[in-house]
Design a protein around this motif. Structure first.
Motif, PDB file in Angstrom:
ATOM      1  N   ILE A 195       0.838  -1.204   0.000  1.00 54.74           N
ATOM      2  CA  ILE A 195       0.000   0.000   0.000  1.00 54.74           C
ATOM      3  C   ILE A 195       0.873   1.254   0.000  1.00 54.74           C
ATOM      4  N   ALA A 196       1.995   1.211   0.743  1.00 56.47           N
ATOM      5  CA  ALA A 196       2.898   2.359   0.790  1.00 56.47           C
ATOM      6  C   ALA A 196       3.449   2.683  -0.602  1.00 56.47           C
ATOM      7  N   ARG A 197       3.618   1.654  -1.434  1.00 63.48           N
ATOM      8  CA  ARG A 197       4.055   1.902  -2.817  1.00 63.48           C
ATOM      9  C   ARG A 197       2.898   2.440  -3.662  1.00 63.48           C
ATOM     10  N   GLU A 198       1.706   1.887  -3.438  1.00 59.40           N
ATOM     11  CA  GLU A 198       0.532   2.309  -4.227  1.00 59.40           C
ATOM     12  C   GLU A 198       0.187   3.781  -4.016  1.00 59.40           C
ATOM     13  N   VAL A 199       0.287   4.253  -2.761  1.00 55.22           N
ATOM     14  CA  VAL A 199      -0.175   5.623  -2.465  1.00 55.22           C
ATOM     15  C   VAL A 199       0.767   6.698  -2.991  1.00 55.22           C
ATOM     16  N   VAL A 200       1.962   6.298  -3.459  1.00 56.29           N
ATOM     17  CA  VAL A 200       2.860   7.273  -4.091  1.00 56.29           C
ATOM     18  C   VAL A 200       3.176   6.862  -5.535  1.00 56.29           C
ATOM     19  N   ALA A 201       2.255   6.122  -6.151  1.00 56.29           N
ATOM     20  CA  ALA A 201       2.410   5.756  -7.559  1.00 56.29           C
ATOM     21  C   ALA A 201       2.233   7.006  -8.433  1.00 56.29           C
ATOM     22  N   PRO A 202       2.751   6.973  -9.670  1.00 52.49           N
ATOM     23  CA  PRO A 202       2.593   8.133 -10.552  1.00 52.49           C
ATOM     24  C   PRO A 202       1.137   8.557 -10.682  1.00 52.49           C
ATOM     25  N   GLY A 203       0.887   9.857 -10.602  1.00 54.66           N
ATOM     26  CA  GLY A 203      -0.460  10.390 -10.766  1.00 54.66           C
ATOM     27  C   GLY A 203      -1.257  10.494  -9.479  1.00 54.66           C
ATOM     28  N   VAL A 206       3.059   9.856   4.070  1.00 54.33           N
ATOM     29  CA  VAL A 206       2.724   8.493   3.627  1.00 54.33           C
ATOM     30  C   VAL A 206       1.862   7.732   4.632  1.00 54.33           C
ATOM     31  N   HIS A 207       2.180   7.833   5.920  1.00 57.32           N
ATOM     32  CA  HIS A 207       1.473   7.008   6.909  1.00 57.32           C
ATOM     33  C   HIS A 207      -0.042   7.233   6.947  1.00 57.32           C
ATOM     34  N   PRO A 208      -0.519   8.495   6.929  1.00 58.71           N
ATOM     35  CA  PRO A 208      -1.979   8.676   6.919  1.00 58.71           C
ATOM     36  C   PRO A 208      -2.641   8.079   5.672  1.00 58.71           C
ATOM     37  N   LEU A 209      -1.964   8.144   4.532  1.00 59.80           N
ATOM     38  CA  LEU A 209      -2.512   7.587   3.291  1.00 59.80           C
ATOM     39  C   LEU A 209      -2.581   6.063   3.383  1.00 59.80           C
ATOM     40  N   VAL A 210      -1.534   5.467   3.948  1.00 65.11           N
ATOM     41  CA  VAL A 210      -1.518   4.012   4.122  1.00 65.11           C
ATOM     42  C   VAL A 210      -2.626   3.597   5.090  1.00 65.11           C
ATOM     43  N   GLY A 211      -2.781   4.360   6.171  1.00 63.86           N
ATOM     44  CA  GLY A 211      -3.819   4.050   7.151  1.00 63.86           C
ATOM     45  C   GLY A 211      -5.209   4.119   6.553  1.00 63.86           C
ATOM     46  N   ALA A 212      -5.456   5.157   5.767  1.00 57.72           N
ATOM     47  CA  ALA A 212      -6.781   5.330   5.153  1.00 57.72           C
ATOM     48  C   ALA A 212      -7.076   4.201   4.171  1.00 57.72           C
ATOM     49  N   ARG A 213      -6.077   3.834   3.357  1.00 56.40           N
ATOM     50  CA  ARG A 213      -6.277   2.760   2.378  1.00 56.40           C
ATOM     51  C   ARG A 213      -6.459   1.419   3.082  1.00 56.40           C
ATOM     52  N   SER A 214      -5.730   1.214   4.163  1.00 52.78           N
ATOM     53  CA  SER A 214      -5.867  -0.033   4.928  1.00 52.78           C
ATOM     54  C   SER A 214      -7.277  -0.160   5.488  1.00 52.78           C
ATOM     55  N   ARG A 215      -7.818   0.957   5.989  1.00 55.84           N
ATOM     56  CA  ARG A 215      -9.189   0.924   6.536  1.00 55.84           C
ATOM     57  C   ARG A 215     -10.207   0.625   5.449  1.00 55.84           C
ATOM     58  N   GLU A 216      -9.996   1.192   4.262  1.00 64.79           N
ATOM     59  CA  GLU A 216     -10.901   0.916   3.124  1.00 64.79           C
ATOM     60  C   GLU A 216     -10.923  -0.584   2.815  1.00 64.79           C
ATOM     61  N   LEU A 217      -9.741  -1.175   2.745  1.00 64.96           N
ATOM     62  CA  LEU A 217      -9.647  -2.598   2.407  1.00 64.96           C
ATOM     63  C   LEU A 217     -10.256  -3.458   3.512  1.00 64.96           C
ATOM     64  N   GLU A 218     -10.048  -3.033   4.753  1.00 69.02           N
ATOM     65  CA  GLU A 218     -10.609  -3.774   5.882  1.00 69.02           C
ATOM     66  C   GLU A 218     -12.137  -3.739   5.837  1.00 69.02           C
ATOM     67  N   GLU A 219     -12.674  -2.547   5.559  1.00 73.76           N
ATOM     68  CA  GLU A 219     -14.135  -2.399   5.521  1.00 73.76           C
ATOM     69  C   GLU A 219     -14.758  -3.195   4.376  1.00 73.76           C
TER      70      GLU A 219
END
Length: 206
Positions: A34-42, A87-100
């Motif tokens: 997820i840490a790689r995804e949240v800083v992908a191009p665009g 990065v950490h808040p973005l990873v946290g938010a995406r992790s919560r989305e996947l969990e939900e």
């Protein structure tokens, strides 16, 4: 839903345990991926990192030049803190989305390399630590990952100690064993996770 944190020192075999638990039926949320995804191009994440560190941290194709950024932040605690604050808040938010998005009866496995170091154990229903002797870790890093012994020792020293990881563990998986034995240990742990997941479900009995 049972939320499980999975961690372990570098070279301890956490990735293999993660793979085996997913094969058993766990829903994986991989913090590194997820840490790689949240800083992908665009992404807004990459735009924020560029704003903080400048265009020189971009590769020719517009993606994040990780070695270059690493050289900047790992020698400067303040810059590392700046990067983490993006990065950490973005990873946290995406992790919560996947969990939900996971099923209500799922065993959700959060693969978090720095779980111990960042004090994240309270976020999970239980924590699994993959443990191996330092000599085993060193051998795997040098033999399987091609690191120099000096580099491997430095990477190990930069992480939490073996004792610190074991202190936060609800379950320890000893991985100083052949793969066949590890597979059986993981199956036993999976049975325990399923049992705990079912025990935590509300009863519908009148």
């Amino acid at each position: 839903m049972l939320k499980v944190g999975l961690t372990g020192g570098i070279g301890a075999g956490k990735s293999e345990v993660s793979r085996l638990l997913v094969a058993c039926g766990a829903v994986l949320i991989d913090a590194d991926r997820i840490a790689r995804e949240v800083v992908a191009p665009g992404t807004p994440g990459l735009a924020s990192v560029v704003e903080a560190f400048g265009e020189e941290i971009l590769a020719a194709d517009g993606s994040l030049d990780r070695p270059r950024l690493g050289a900047i932040v790992f020698s400067d605690a303040e810059k590392l803190s700046t990067l983490n604050s993006i990065v950490h808040p973005l990873v946290g938010a995406r992790s919560r989305e996947l969990e939900e998005a996971a099923a209500q009866d799922a065993v959700v496995l959060h693969d978090v390399p720095l779980l111990t170091e960042n004090g994240l154990a309270p976020l999970y229903d239980l924590v699994i630590v993959v443990d191996a002797a330092p000599e085993t870790q060193l051998d795997r890093l040098v033999r399987l990952r091609g690191m120099t012994e000096e580099d491997a020792r430095a990477r190990m020293a930069a992480q939490a100690t073996r004792e610190q990881r074991r202190e936060i563990a609800d379950i320890v998986i000893d991985n100083d064993v052949p793969l066949e034995e590890l597979e059986q240990r993981v199956k036993d742990v999976w049975a325990e996770l399923v049992r705990r997941s079912q025990a935590s479900r509300p009863s519908h009995a009148e």
